[in-house]
Design a protein around this motif. Sequence first.
Motif, mmCIF file in Angstrom:
data_model
loop_
_atom_site.group_PDB
_atom_site.id
_atom_site.type_symbol
_atom_site.label_atom_id
_atom_site.label_comp_id
_atom_site.label_asym_id
_atom_site.label_seq_id
_atom_site.Cartn_x
_atom_site.Cartn_y
_atom_site.Cartn_z
ATOM 1 N N GLY A 220 0.717 -1.276 0.149
ATOM 2 C CA GLY A 220 0.145 0.142 -0.073
ATOM 3 C C GLY A 220 0.875 1.381 0.172
ATOM 4 N N PHE A 221 2.245 1.130 -0.378
ATOM 5 C CA PHE A 221 2.806 2.352 -0.498
ATOM 6 C C PHE A 221 2.863 3.109 -1.855
ATOM 7 N N THR A 222 2.645 4.446 -2.022
ATOM 8 C CA THR A 222 2.901 5.172 -2.989
ATOM 9 C C THR A 222 4.135 5.787 -3.407
ATOM 10 N N TYR B 81 0.769 5.688 11.146
ATOM 11 C CA TYR B 81 -0.003 4.944 11.675
ATOM 12 C C TYR B 81 0.732 3.610 12.240
ATOM 13 N N GLY C 147 1.637 12.562 5.454
ATOM 14 C CA GLY C 147 0.418 13.082 5.646
ATOM 15 C C GLY C 147 -0.726 13.212 4.503
ATOM 16 N N VAL C 148 -0.036 12.506 3.340
ATOM 17 C CA VAL C 148 -1.003 12.594 2.209
ATOM 18 C C VAL C 148 -1.311 11.126 1.788
ATOM 19 N N PHE C 149 -0.470 10.401 1.778
ATOM 20 C CA PHE C 149 -0.725 8.963 1.212
ATOM 21 C C PHE C 149 -0.435 8.082 2.249
ATOM 22 N N ASP C 150 -0.278 8.260 3.532
ATOM 23 C CA ASP C 150 0.292 7.476 4.581
ATOM 24 C C ASP C 150 1.399 6.659 4.620
ATOM 25 N N ARG C 151 1.497 6.282 3.403
ATOM 26 C CA ARG C 151 2.924 5.268 3.145
ATOM 27 C C ARG C 151 3.619 5.766 1.753
ATOM 28 N N MET D 149 5.043 13.801 3.046
ATOM 29 C CA MET D 149 3.985 12.824 2.069
ATOM 30 C C MET D 149 3.316 11.948 3.185
ATOM 31 N N MET E 41 -0.272 15.427 11.949
ATOM 32 C CA MET E 41 0.504 14.275 11.324
ATOM 33 C C MET E 41 0.406 12.866 11.998
ATOM 34 N N PRO E 42 0.365 11.910 11.703
ATOM 35 C CA PRO E 42 0.094 10.650 12.379
ATOM 36 C C PRO E 42 1.405 10.018 12.921
#
Lengths: 443, 443
Positions: free
Chosen positions: A161-163, A241, A206-210, A204, A405-406
């Motif tokens: 699930g990484f971008t 997360y 904060g944008v795509f999590d991963r 990033m 931010m997480p």
Amino acid sequence: MEYVTGVSKKETVEISEILSGDFEGKQVKVNGAVHTIRDMGEVAFVILRKREGLLQCVFEEGKTKFDLKELKEASTIEVEGTVRAEHRAPNGFEVRLDTIRVLSEPAEQLPFAISKWKLQTTLETNLDHRAIALRNVRERAKFRIQEGVVRGFRDFLYSEGFTEIHTPKIGAKSAEGGANLFRLEYFHRPAVLQQSPQFYKQMMVGVFDRVFETAPVFRAEKHNTKRHLNEYTSLDFEMGYIDGFEDIMAMETGFLQYTMKFLERDYAKELKMLGVTLPNVEQIPAVRFDEAKQKVAEKYHRQIRNPYDLEPEEEALIGQYYKEECGADFVFVTHYPSKKRPFYAMDDPADPTYTLSFDLLYHGLEITTGGQRIHDYQMLLDKIEKRGMTTEGMEQYLAVFKYGMPPHGGLGIGLERLTMKLVGEDNVRETTLFPRDLSRLEP
Amino acid sequence: MEYVTGVSKKETVEISEILSGDFEGKQVKVNGAVHTIRDMGEVAFVILRKREGLLQCVFEEGKTKFDLKELKEASTIEVEGTVRAEHRAPNGFEVRLDTIRVLSEPAEQLPFAISKWKLQTTLETNLDHRAIALRNVRERAKFRIQEGVVRGFRDFLYSEGFTEIHTPKIGAKSAEGGANLFRLEYFHRPAVLQQSPQFYKQMMVGVFDRVFETAPVFRAEKHNTKRHLNEYTSLDFEMGYIDGFEDIMAMETGFLQYTMKFLERDYAKELKMLGVTLPNVEQIPAVRFDEAKQKVAEKYHRQIRNPYDLEPEEEALIGQYYKEECGADFVFVTHYPSKKRPFYAMDDPADPTYTLSFDLLYHGLEITTGGQRIHDYQMLLDKIEKRGMTTEGMEQYLAVFKYGMPPHGGLGIGLERLTMKLVGEDNVRETTLFPRDLSRLEP
């Protein structure tokens, strides 16, 4: 109107097609570079070099329509002939030549023999003639394996699930700051080359999590060692997360497990050529920094000179320790001292002298630095102040924390170092296509 | 001994798992960022933002164990609740909340609303707060599509036998030379940032026959337009044993065909979100440079001012012409004038005023430059001399031709431009994560 409609099959065949056996007894066209010519009198073996390997072609006096004297090593040619099974040929097949057509010719003889199994040059000569030295099939095989590592990294992270991101290498400011920056003028403004994508990958999250990136980084360090380069390829990821920095180590272990299987399956030919035994990555021991220091001091009768630093020799001994004690090729060293980590590292709430961070050692060499980062705005400001640093130029980085931010963390892996250890080299220049060091800016 | 054994399944579930329907009626844990809160009195909708999209969570007064007043937009939280099918919820499922646990909180309110469907800021504001603006789901979707393009490029080329390479960005000399170079000091020596991997990818054709790279390039051009950047990601490939530059165009067409199918399959959500209609790439018209100029001059009643140059307006008209005449989104313009191409371009033997080269226009914008290169050592030396250039600093590049190179060619694709046209933007900054232009060096 003329149209381009895509890739169509060429008349020429590839080595893998010949080795499939489908062409036995059949007439084929093949092209490639003349790797070497062995003239036996009545017959000559013309070894073609192609991307998939070497192919033995047999020139027969009076049968092959070509004057062998006209053929040079390092010419590129297109040949026609018949495929024959021949157990003495490498891979069991050869092509009996009918015709040879020269596509291009060299102007001069090669400066050294690239067709030897092991290239017999010094590293210096190898690097001075890099693009020629890499024509040696074992030399180039290292970079096929390097490709496999990068593919493994990306494919595994996509599946998790990484971008993938592409962040700028020229910037006003860099994550670590300090003296190790290459500086340049950017339209009359001072600029630097990024030492790492640290700030950007955190932004990033904060944008795509991963997120991850595989890109060059630049370090103006005046090190002149076998393991340092001034430009290298960094495999970076950052993930949100997380429950702790253990999640980062788990993800890296997952990457290594995936990649070793991938190499075994898709790069078996190159692994065999280089005699590589893949490392054990089923389980990787993790040990605290202070504990690791203690263990090697005891076992190898060393005095601990600096409790807050790890010398290269100590790293090597930690590698040796875990190889001897539990057969481990890798070891995670955790909880590095806070003063040895950048300001954004999360301190351990249990003891803020240490951080929630780790290095990964591969046979005693650091190939990864990672850990949990501070995600709370105020905590970050406090740490910057405590270090006597300025927030100037970091407004945009700090803004992401201001606006939420997480919990997150990540790591950076030195691609060339990892490749070097995988293929059993001891100088990182051996596994860098065109190395950049204190004295080398060319080719 | 503690061991890290790889990635284990977390307790929290992802949006795709919830949408699979398997969790209907079941209790789940989910984490994410509070994208927006819509307070309706008795109930409130808390929309979570995750990497896979948005998830509607329902807060019920008296039932959800949490004080809604404590919840802030841009906090990150972990919630527990029950999955319910709800046709009014986006994607048909929602989570009825039992508990909320705050993982992190912002220090300040967001500077603008990122939860709007379309971000209502100027491009300037967007770029000034880039890492925040990208939290808007449509903004970030563009970069998912960009990821898909890069993956498509790599996967297609792997399948065509290309090897991925990583070439240095700092060098003593660059391929195109000239005034458009960023210069820096490299340990007391003058150095430049590479404008393209041109020299390196050609050198590597002698090693792997077919190579590619996806990496940053640097251009110190003082352009201030909607289509220029000073740093961008270049998708480069170079291939040997070609029969002509048509092989390069065929390979690019193959890449586009593969990638559009790949986007359609794996990035459908993002395509839909941005209302993208994928272009037609089944067949791409090819027209000679001089013929294209003539055609648009006639059809649109323009005078040809310079027969050896193509103005941006002419490019746009060529795009328009082929859209109108044959519904084409792309058009290859071939045989560019020799004086407009670098020294290494292969001149057309039929008329050396022109080269065996091409540009690819996408809706009238150049997104690719490519062509056949000179592979003969003497021909290359002659052309360098004819241009009044010096071979100084190019010895290592020239050496690969001296020692034999196959006929070859390649191309470079501007990733951000291609993405911009795909998603229907008209400024390349919109599809660049952190743009670098004449005035922008941050964030």
